[in-house]
Design a protein around this motif. Structure first.
Motif, PDB file in Angstrom:
ATOM      1  N   ALA A 122       7.390   5.211   2.969  1.00 18.07           N
ATOM      2  CA  ALA A 122       6.249   6.130   3.025  1.00 18.07           C
ATOM      3  C   ALA A 122       5.169   5.728   2.027  1.00 18.07           C
ATOM      4  O   ALA A 122       3.972   5.750   2.341  1.00 18.07           O
ATOM      5  N   GLN A 123       5.573   5.340   0.826  1.00 17.53           N
ATOM      6  CA  GLN A 123       4.591   4.966  -0.183  1.00 17.53           C
ATOM      7  C   GLN A 123       3.915   3.641   0.160  1.00 17.53           C
ATOM      8  O   GLN A 123       2.746   3.428  -0.161  1.00 17.53           O
ATOM      9  N   ARG A 124       4.650   2.764   0.841  1.00 13.05           N
ATOM     10  CA  ARG A 124       4.038   1.505   1.277  1.00 13.05           C
ATOM     11  C   ARG A 124       2.951   1.771   2.311  1.00 13.05           C
ATOM     12  O   ARG A 124       1.892   1.132   2.288  1.00 13.05           O
ATOM     13  N   VAL A 125       3.191   2.718   3.189  1.00 13.05           N
ATOM     14  CA  VAL A 125       2.166   3.100   4.169  1.00 13.05           C
ATOM     15  C   VAL A 125       0.960   3.708   3.454  1.00 13.05           C
ATOM     16  O   VAL A 125      -0.193   3.422   3.802  1.00 13.05           O
ATOM     17  N   GLN A 126       1.200   4.524   2.425  1.00 19.62           N
ATOM     18  CA  GLN A 126       0.099   5.120   1.673  1.00 19.62           C
ATOM     19  C   GLN A 126      -0.727   4.048   0.958  1.00 19.62           C
ATOM     20  O   GLN A 126      -1.954   4.181   0.833  1.00 19.62           O
ATOM     21  N   SER A 127      -0.085   3.008   0.490  1.00 25.88           N
ATOM     22  CA  SER A 127      -0.816   1.899  -0.133  1.00 25.88           C
ATOM     23  C   SER A 127      -1.715   1.211   0.888  1.00 25.88           C
ATOM     24  O   SER A 127      -2.867   0.861   0.585  1.00 25.88           O
ATOM     25  N   ASP A 128      -1.182   1.026   2.106  1.00 27.19           N
ATOM     26  CA  ASP A 128      -2.000   0.425   3.166  1.00 27.19           C
ATOM     27  C   ASP A 128      -3.169   1.341   3.526  1.00 27.19           C
ATOM     28  O   ASP A 128      -4.286   0.855   3.770  1.00 27.19           O
ATOM     29  N   ILE A 129      -2.934   2.645   3.541  1.00 32.33           N
ATOM     30  CA  ILE A 129      -4.006   3.593   3.850  1.00 32.33           C
ATOM     31  C   ILE A 129      -5.097   3.515   2.790  1.00 32.33           C
ATOM     32  O   ILE A 129      -6.296   3.528   3.106  1.00 32.33           O
ATOM     33  N   ALA A 130      -4.702   3.434   1.515  1.00 33.80           N
ATOM     34  CA  ALA A 130      -5.686   3.348   0.431  1.00 33.80           C
ATOM     35  C   ALA A 130      -6.549   2.097   0.573  1.00 33.80           C
ATOM     36  O   ALA A 130      -7.768   2.138   0.362  1.00 33.80           O
ATOM     37  N   ALA A 131      -5.923   0.971   0.962  1.00 34.25           N
ATOM     38  CA  ALA A 131      -6.691  -0.268   1.141  1.00 34.25           C
ATOM     39  C   ALA A 131      -7.669  -0.151   2.305  1.00 34.25           C
ATOM     40  O   ALA A 131      -8.821  -0.596   2.215  1.00 34.25           O
ATOM     41  N   VAL A 132      -7.222   0.452   3.400  1.00 33.60           N
ATOM     42  CA  VAL A 132      -8.081   0.607   4.572  1.00 33.60           C
ATOM     43  C   VAL A 132      -9.227   1.580   4.280  1.00 33.60           C
ATOM     44  O   VAL A 132     -10.355   1.393   4.750  1.00 33.60           O
ATOM     45  N   GLN A 133      -8.947   2.617   3.502  1.00 33.97           N
ATOM     46  CA  GLN A 133      -9.997   3.570   3.156  1.00 33.97           C
ATOM     47  C   GLN A 133     -11.082   2.912   2.306  1.00 33.97           C
ATOM     48  O   GLN A 133     -12.267   3.244   2.435  1.00 33.97           O
ATOM     49  N   THR A 134     -10.693   1.991   1.442  1.00 33.58           N
ATOM     50  CA  THR A 134     -11.687   1.221   0.683  1.00 33.58           C
ATOM     51  C   THR A 134     -12.554   0.409   1.630  1.00 33.58           C
ATOM     52  O   THR A 134     -13.787   0.370   1.498  1.00 33.58           O
ATOM     53  N   GLU A 135     -11.911  -0.224   2.589  1.00 37.81           N
ATOM     54  CA  GLU A 135     -12.656  -1.010   3.577  1.00 37.81           C
ATOM     55  C   GLU A 135     -13.582  -0.125   4.397  1.00 37.81           C
ATOM     56  O   GLU A 135     -14.730  -0.497   4.688  1.00 37.81           O
ATOM     57  N   GLN A 136     -13.106   1.065   4.758  1.00 36.93           N
ATOM     58  CA  GLN A 136     -13.926   1.984   5.545  1.00 36.93           C
ATOM     59  C   GLN A 136     -15.153   2.437   4.753  1.00 36.93           C
ATOM     60  O   GLN A 136     -16.268   2.493   5.284  1.00 36.93           O
ATOM     61  N   THR A 137     -14.970   2.750   3.479  1.00 39.93           N
ATOM     62  CA  THR A 137     -16.100   3.139   2.631  1.00 39.93           C
ATOM     63  C   THR A 137     -17.111   2.014   2.550  1.00 39.93           C
ATOM     64  O   THR A 137     -18.330   2.243   2.645  1.00 39.93           O
ATOM     65  N   LEU A 138     -16.627   0.794   2.385  1.00 44.61           N
ATOM     66  CA  LEU A 138     -17.527  -0.351   2.282  1.00 44.61           C
ATOM     67  C   LEU A 138     -18.291  -0.573   3.584  1.00 44.61           C
ATOM     68  O   LEU A 138     -19.502  -0.851   3.565  1.00 44.61           O
TER      69      LEU A 138
END
Length: 444
Positions: A122-138
């Motif tokens: 679950a935490q590994r998925v959350q790490s991937d979500i955090a990375a994608v959210q950075t990309e989305q903001t950019l």
């Protein structure tokens, strides 16, 4: 001394030129990716998620702790005191006594239904979500930068048109004043020409105000300080750029669904909901844990020495415990039901994101397509209105046209030119956005 002064002057000129260097769109995008505060905060969220993942992995291993306590007792009215330590009773007449205990304890959750390993997932998925959210903001910031950049270019070109019309209006005023002197033009007509000059000058100033406003917004996205000079590269775009082929909206959507960060983030949220549902179901399973410890102590009232007490009082223990949930006030069942609701909600959110993406792409495609058609019509209208304006201007100079005809021709030309510029840059921007959604780079 002259050489030193020359070097200093050259360095100051170089610094000044760099400070005033025009920003290209690519430079703006690169700078925002590094300096934008929102993007930087998202990157910190990535680091935080990575730390939480490390903590989740560490939960698989035993815990170990050491403890030590020292205490002093004082019993002023007791003649004898008995204390029991580690199964041994010691009696003393001392009113002040000192006691110490020491221990090392370990515990390990051997099995808790596999929840610990699922927590890692679950935490590994959350790490991937955090990375994608950075990309989305950019990505969102890049789109805003591109829109503001194109708006600046459009307004700069519109300002040039207004400046040309202002120059022509000034020439017409001078010509009208000459005709007024010889009695060939009424004073009211001269006043209208003066009003036209004032209006064209106002249009120039208003365009510059809009340019400054857009630049301020762009500086804010780039996190540039108020004291920093800023200007964009103002190379005029060829009209042919507005007629570039427009990507097919269906193909753009098919590719965008695979690569757009908002879609990938929604998909990861559904994965996270699946894992949380799995974790909730494992709450019905037993938990097996082990614990072990070593303890020791000493007492100042004992007749034995400190070392002898530590030797005799040393003790160790090891244990195994099994916990089976039987009745938990519906906590596990509620956790499972809520996890199921979250999973359904995540699936609906993914569907909503896909629908929104398709609508956005279709809207961009419609804007690009209609802008191209308007550009073709506006280009023909500009040529027609330019010819008409030049003809009426010559006729006005010859006294064959009045001031009303001249002003009407001028307004028609201005409207046609503005329509052409607006449709031109709208077509260019939206065509580039479609390519960007398809996976290409954002450029002009």
């Amino acid at each position: 001394m002259k050489k030193i002064i020359f070097c200093i002057a050259s360095a100051m000129m170089t610094v000044s030129m760099n400070a005033q260097e025009a920003w290209s769109l690519q430079r703006c995008l690169d700078y925002a990716a590094e300096k934008n505060i929102t993007v930087q905060k998202n990157r910190l969220s990535e680091l935080d998620a990575a730390e939480q993942l490390k903590q989740a992995k560490a939960a698989l291993f035993p815990t170990l702790s050491a403890s030590m306590s020292q205490s002093v007792g004082y019993r002023p009215f007791q003649e004898a005191t008995v204390i029991v330590q580690n199964g041994m009773a010691t009696s003393t007449n001392n009113k002040v006594t000192e006691n110490g205990s020491y221990g090392v304890n370990a515990s390990w959750t051997v099995w808790n239904g596999g929840i610990n390993r699922k927590n890692i997932e679950a935490q590994r998925v959350q790490s991937d979500i955090a990375a994608v959210q950075t990309e989305q903001t950019l990505v969102n910031i890049q789109e805003q930068i591109a829109q503001l950049y194109v708006q600046i270019l459009y307004t700069i070109e519109a300002k040039r048109v207004n400046e040309q019309l202002a120059a022509t209006a000034q020439q017409q005023l001078e010509r009208g004043q000459e005709r007024y002197k010889v009695g060939d033009l009424a004073k009211a007509d001269v006043a209208q020409l003066e009003s036209q000059v004032a209006q064209t000058q106002y249009d120039v100033v208003n365009a510059q105000t809009q340019i400054d406003g857009y630049k301020r917004q762009l500086k804010a996205l780039l996190q540039l300080d108020i004291t920093e000079s800023f200007d964009v590269a103002t190379d005029e775009m060829a009209d042919e750029r507005a007629l570039a082929p427009i990507p097919d909206k269906t193909e753009v959507y098919k590719q965008a669904v695979l690569i757009r960060p908002e879609i990938r983030a929604a998909q990861l949220q559904t994965d996270a909901a699946d894992v949380q549902l799995n974790i909730a179901k494992r709450g019905y399973l037993p938990t097996i844990s082990m614990n072990a410890g070593i303890g020791d102590s000493h007492y100042s009232a004992s007749d034995d020495s400190f070392g002898e007490q530590l030797k005799r009082n040393l003790n160790g223990s090891i244990g195994l415990s099994v916990s089976v949930p039987i009745f938990d006030n519906r906590r596990n069942k509620t956790s499972v039901e809520r996890a199921q609701i979250s999973k359904t909600n995540a699936a609906l959110d993914l569907l909503d994101k896909q629908t929104t993406l398709g609508s956005s792409i279709e809207n961009i495609w419609l804007q690009a397509t209609s802008a191209q058609q308007r550009f073709i019509s506006a280009s023909a209208a500009v040529k027609s209105q330019e010819t008409n304006y030049e003809l009426i201007n010559e006729q006005f100079k010859a006294g064959l046209k009045n001031i009303v005809d001249l002003l009407q021709a001028r307004d028609n030309l201005l409207q046609a030119q503005q329509s052409k510029l607006q449709s031109k840059y709208t077509a260019i921007l939206n065509t580039q956005l479609l390519k960007f959604y398809e996976g290409g780079t954002l450029g002009l």
